[in-house]
Write a protein that holds these residues in place. Structure first.
Motif, PDB file in Angstrom:
ATOM      1  N   ILE A   6      64.323  18.556  41.715  1.00 15.52           N
ATOM      2  CA  ILE A   6      61.784  19.185  42.525  1.00 15.52           C
ATOM      3  C   ILE A   6      62.094  17.635  43.226  1.00 15.52           C
ATOM      4  O   ILE A   6      61.276  18.435  44.167  1.00 15.52           O
ATOM      5  N   ILE A   7      61.635  16.868  42.463  1.00 17.15           N
ATOM      6  CA  ILE A   7      60.512  15.624  43.081  1.00 17.15           C
ATOM      7  C   ILE A   7      61.125  14.991  44.406  1.00 17.15           C
ATOM      8  O   ILE A   7      59.921  15.414  45.147  1.00 17.15           O
ATOM      9  N   TYR A   8      62.490  15.459  45.020  1.00 15.69           N
ATOM     10  CA  TYR A   8      62.970  14.916  45.304  1.00 15.69           C
ATOM     11  C   TYR A   8      62.998  16.068  47.058  1.00 15.69           C
ATOM     12  O   TYR A   8      62.801  15.493  48.169  1.00 15.69           O
ATOM     13  N   SER A   9      62.958  17.440  46.987  1.00 16.95           N
ATOM     14  CA  SER A   9      62.577  18.097  47.423  1.00 16.95           C
ATOM     15  C   SER A   9      61.208  18.662  47.642  1.00 16.95           C
ATOM     16  O   SER A   9      60.343  18.647  49.034  1.00 16.95           O
ATOM     17  N   VAL A  10      60.205  17.965  46.847  1.00 11.99           N
ATOM     18  CA  VAL A  10      58.598  18.018  47.372  1.00 11.99           C
ATOM     19  C   VAL A  10      58.682  17.231  48.057  1.00 11.99           C
ATOM     20  O   VAL A  10      57.690  16.926  48.793  1.00 11.99           O
ATOM     21  N   LEU A  11      58.911  15.888  47.896  1.00 14.53           N
ATOM     22  CA  LEU A  11      59.162  14.496  49.009  1.00 14.53           C
ATOM     23  C   LEU A  11      59.607  14.888  50.444  1.00 14.53           C
ATOM     24  O   LEU A  11      59.150  14.669  51.365  1.00 14.53           O
ATOM     25  N   LEU A  12      60.508  15.986  50.324  1.00 17.99           N
ATOM     26  CA  LEU A  12      61.441  16.143  51.640  1.00 17.99           C
ATOM     27  C   LEU A  12      60.415  17.051  52.369  1.00 17.99           C
ATOM     28  O   LEU A  12      59.481  17.077  53.771  1.00 17.99           O
ATOM     29  N   TYR A  13      59.958  18.156  51.401  1.00 18.76           N
ATOM     30  CA  TYR A  13      58.166  18.756  52.487  1.00 18.76           C
ATOM     31  C   TYR A  13      57.092  18.204  52.537  1.00 18.76           C
ATOM     32  O   TYR A  13      56.847  18.231  53.482  1.00 18.76           O
ATOM     33  N   ALA A  14      56.697  17.069  51.575  1.00 21.42           N
ATOM     34  CA  ALA A  14      55.453  16.652  52.156  1.00 21.42           C
ATOM     35  C   ALA A  14      56.553  15.934  53.500  1.00 21.42           C
ATOM     36  O   ALA A  14      54.885  15.279  53.753  1.00 21.42           O
ATOM     37  N   LEU A  15      57.259  15.098  53.199  1.00 21.63           N
ATOM     38  CA  LEU A  15      57.549  14.379  54.343  1.00 21.63           C
ATOM     39  C   LEU A  15      57.563  15.415  55.698  1.00 21.63           C
ATOM     40  O   LEU A  15      56.463  14.826  57.052  1.00 21.63           O
ATOM     41  N   PHE A  16      58.096  16.280  56.088  1.00 18.06           N
ATOM     42  CA  PHE A  16      57.865  17.590  56.700  1.00 18.06           C
ATOM     43  C   PHE A  16      55.902  17.430  57.209  1.00 18.06           C
ATOM     44  O   PHE A  16      56.128  17.699  58.291  1.00 18.06           O
ATOM     45  N   GLY A  17      55.572  17.578  55.996  1.00 20.19           N
ATOM     46  CA  GLY A  17      54.331  17.522  56.483  1.00 20.19           C
ATOM     47  C   GLY A  17      53.409  17.073  57.242  1.00 20.19           C
ATOM     48  O   GLY A  17      52.635  16.938  57.805  1.00 20.19           O
ATOM     49  N   VAL A  18      54.071  15.704  56.614  1.00 24.00           N
ATOM     50  CA  VAL A  18      53.319  13.997  57.605  1.00 24.00           C
ATOM     51  C   VAL A  18      53.449  14.361  59.266  1.00 24.00           C
ATOM     52  O   VAL A  18      52.832  14.293  60.180  1.00 24.00           O
ATOM     53  N   ILE A  19      55.361  14.682  59.476  1.00 26.31           N
ATOM     54  CA  ILE A  19      55.326  14.880  60.206  1.00 26.31           C
ATOM     55  C   ILE A  19      55.204  16.097  61.619  1.00 26.31           C
ATOM     56  O   ILE A  19      54.436  15.392  62.980  1.00 26.31           O
ATOM     57  N   HIS A  20      54.689  16.578  60.817  1.00 21.20           N
ATOM     58  CA  HIS A  20      53.955  17.816  61.537  1.00 21.20           C
ATOM     59  C   HIS A  20      52.355  17.297  61.951  1.00 21.20           C
ATOM     60  O   HIS A  20      51.814  17.491  63.256  1.00 21.20           O
ATOM     61  N   SER A  21      51.676  17.204  60.476  1.00 20.00           N
ATOM     62  CA  SER A  21      50.295  16.492  60.907  1.00 20.00           C
ATOM     63  C   SER A  21      50.175  16.195  62.449  1.00 20.00           C
ATOM     64  O   SER A  21      49.350  15.772  62.744  1.00 20.00           O
ATOM     65  N   ARG A  44      53.455  21.238  73.413  1.00 23.82           N
ATOM     66  CA  ARG A  44      52.889  22.303  72.332  1.00 23.82           C
ATOM     67  C   ARG A  44      54.721  22.864  71.998  1.00 23.82           C
ATOM     68  O   ARG A  44      54.848  22.795  70.906  1.00 23.82           O
ATOM     69  N   LEU A  45      54.963  23.430  73.437  1.00 23.47           N
ATOM     70  CA  LEU A  45      56.484  24.248  73.337  1.00 23.47           C
ATOM     71  C   LEU A  45      57.489  22.246  72.722  1.00 23.47           C
ATOM     72  O   LEU A  45      58.438  22.882  71.737  1.00 23.47           O
ATOM     73  N   GLY A  46      57.094  21.774  72.884  1.00 23.05           N
ATOM     74  CA  GLY A  46      58.658  20.459  72.114  1.00 23.05           C
ATOM     75  C   GLY A  46      58.469  20.570  71.068  1.00 23.05           C
ATOM     76  O   GLY A  46      58.449  19.850  70.481  1.00 23.05           O
ATOM     77  N   TYR A  47      56.637  20.475  70.858  1.00 24.92           N
ATOM     78  CA  TYR A  47      56.173  20.266  69.215  1.00 24.92           C
ATOM     79  C   TYR A  47      57.178  21.056  68.686  1.00 24.92           C
ATOM     80  O   TYR A  47      57.271  21.027  67.287  1.00 24.92           O
ATOM     81  N   ASN A  48      56.525  22.606  68.805  1.00 17.11           N
ATOM     82  CA  ASN A  48      57.168  23.483  68.821  1.00 17.11           C
ATOM     83  C   ASN A  48      58.616  23.378  67.761  1.00 17.11           C
ATOM     84  O   ASN A  48      59.582  23.945  66.635  1.00 17.11           O
ATOM     85  N   ILE A  49      59.611  22.765  69.105  1.00 14.57           N
ATOM     86  CA  ILE A  49      61.127  23.057  68.880  1.00 14.57           C
ATOM     87  C   ILE A  49      61.466  21.935  67.964  1.00 14.57           C
ATOM     88  O   ILE A  49      62.501  21.509  67.028  1.00 14.57           O
ATOM     89  N   ILE A  55      62.369  20.874  60.560  1.00 13.29           N
ATOM     90  CA  ILE A  55      62.746  22.506  59.455  1.00 13.29           C
ATOM     91  C   ILE A  55      64.214  22.004  58.790  1.00 13.29           C
ATOM     92  O   ILE A  55      64.172  22.280  57.665  1.00 13.29           O
ATOM     93  N   TYR A  56      65.246  22.374  59.647  1.00 10.50           N
ATOM     94  CA  TYR A  56      66.299  22.634  59.859  1.00 10.50           C
ATOM     95  C   TYR A  56      67.020  21.416  59.277  1.00 10.50           C
ATOM     96  O   TYR A  56      67.876  21.114  58.365  1.00 10.50           O
ATOM     97  N   PHE A  57      67.181  20.219  59.421  1.00  9.04           N
ATOM     98  CA  PHE A  57      67.458  18.665  58.687  1.00  9.04           C
ATOM     99  C   PHE A  57      66.894  18.455  57.716  1.00  9.04           C
ATOM    100  O   PHE A  57      67.068  18.321  56.485  1.00  9.04           O
ATOM    101  N   ILE A  58      65.372  18.384  57.063  1.00  9.29           N
ATOM    102  CA  ILE A  58      65.089  18.736  55.993  1.00  9.29           C
ATOM    103  C   ILE A  58      65.912  19.831  55.002  1.00  9.29           C
ATOM    104  O   ILE A  58      66.190  19.638  54.105  1.00  9.29           O
ATOM    105  N   TRP A  59      65.960  20.963  55.301  1.00 10.20           N
ATOM    106  CA  TRP A  59      66.325  22.055  54.737  1.00 10.20           C
ATOM    107  C   TRP A  59      67.673  21.720  54.257  1.00 10.20           C
ATOM    108  O   TRP A  59      68.405  21.620  53.399  1.00 10.20           O
ATOM    109  N   ASP A  60      68.429  20.364  54.884  1.00  9.07           N
ATOM    110  CA  ASP A  60      70.428  20.456  54.883  1.00  9.07           C
ATOM    111  C   ASP A  60      70.084  19.364  54.130  1.00  9.07           C
ATOM    112  O   ASP A  60      71.282  19.558  53.063  1.00  9.07           O
ATOM    113  N   LEU A  61      69.283  18.754  53.917  1.00  8.38           N
ATOM    114  CA  LEU A  61      69.651  17.515  52.587  1.00  8.38           C
ATOM    115  C   LEU A  61      68.341  18.165  51.645  1.00  8.38           C
ATOM    116  O   LEU A  61      68.782  17.152  50.125  1.00  8.38           O
TER     117      LEU A  61
END
Length: 210
Positions: A6-21, A44-49, A55-61
């Motif tokens: 659970i902690i690992y999953s939360v950290l992965l989502y948090a990592l995405f949030g930091v990168i995204h922000s 903007r287009l590159g940012y979305n890509i 998301i795909y990379f983190i979801w796979d982990l």
């Protein structure tokens, strides 16, 4: 083991949030502006890509957390499903006031191709909306997304963690978004934000200030 997953999953989502922000921050965009010039219109287009790829990379982990949290019996499952569909209807309603092409980065490229791109906008043309669902929530798209995420007749642990992390990220993200809106629209946006709730439209029920 479950706790650490659970902690690992939360950290992965948090990592995405930091990168995204970070990639969405004005500091990064202004530095890129010095390098890209008016080609910042493509950011903007590159940012979305990049975001979709992350998301795909983190979801796979993510670890396997597909154990059932709840599975509502009839008629409760139907009642919750109706709420979820209302969330979808609200999302589509809010979408009528939302420029998808601007969000995706297509409008920026179109403006660049026609030679009318304003580099002071960086990668997006901020708009101040007060009509439709924006009368009740300053971020109705987020609100209806949260309703759709959480109002589920069936919930497994992985999806629950994802939904909670997404809702938290939405709320944190509004602070950065509203800072940009306040800088651009000043007292008009300040007055609006004092009357309309940030995400959950509780003011129409409670009649209180946030």
């Amino acid at each position: 083991m479950l706790f650490f997953n659970i902690i690992y999953s939360v950290l992965l989502y948090a990592l995405f949030g930091v990168i995204h922000s970070v990639l969405a921050s004005e500091i990064v965009k202004k530095r890129l502006l010095l390098w890209l010039g008016d080609k910042i219109a493509f950011y903007r287009l590159g940012y979305n890509i990049i975001s979709i790829s992350a998301i795909y990379f983190i979801w796979d982990l993510l670890p396997d957390l597909t154990m059932v949290v709840y599975d509502l019996p009839y008629p409760y499952d139907l009642a919750v499903f109706v709420v979820q569909m209302l969330g979808l209807a609200g999302f589509l309603w809010a979408g009528k006031y939302f420029c998808l092409k601007e969000f995706l980065g297509i409008s920026q490229i179109e403006r660049w191709l026609t030679g009318i791109y304003d580099m002071s906008q960086l990668d997006e043309n901020l708009t101040f909306r007060t009509e439709g669902p924006y009368k009740f929530s300053r971020h109705p798209v987020y609100f209806f997304c949260i309703v759709m995420l959480l109002a589920r007749p069936f919930m497994d642990l992985q999806y629950l963690i994802f939904s909670i992390c997404t809702a938290i990220y939405f709320y944190i993200g509004t602070y950065f978004e509203e800072k940009k809106l306040l800088n651009k629209f000043g007292n008009d946006y300040l007055d609006y934000s004092s009357k309309v709730a940030r995400i959950i439209p509780y003011k129409i029920i409670r009649g209180k200030s946030e």
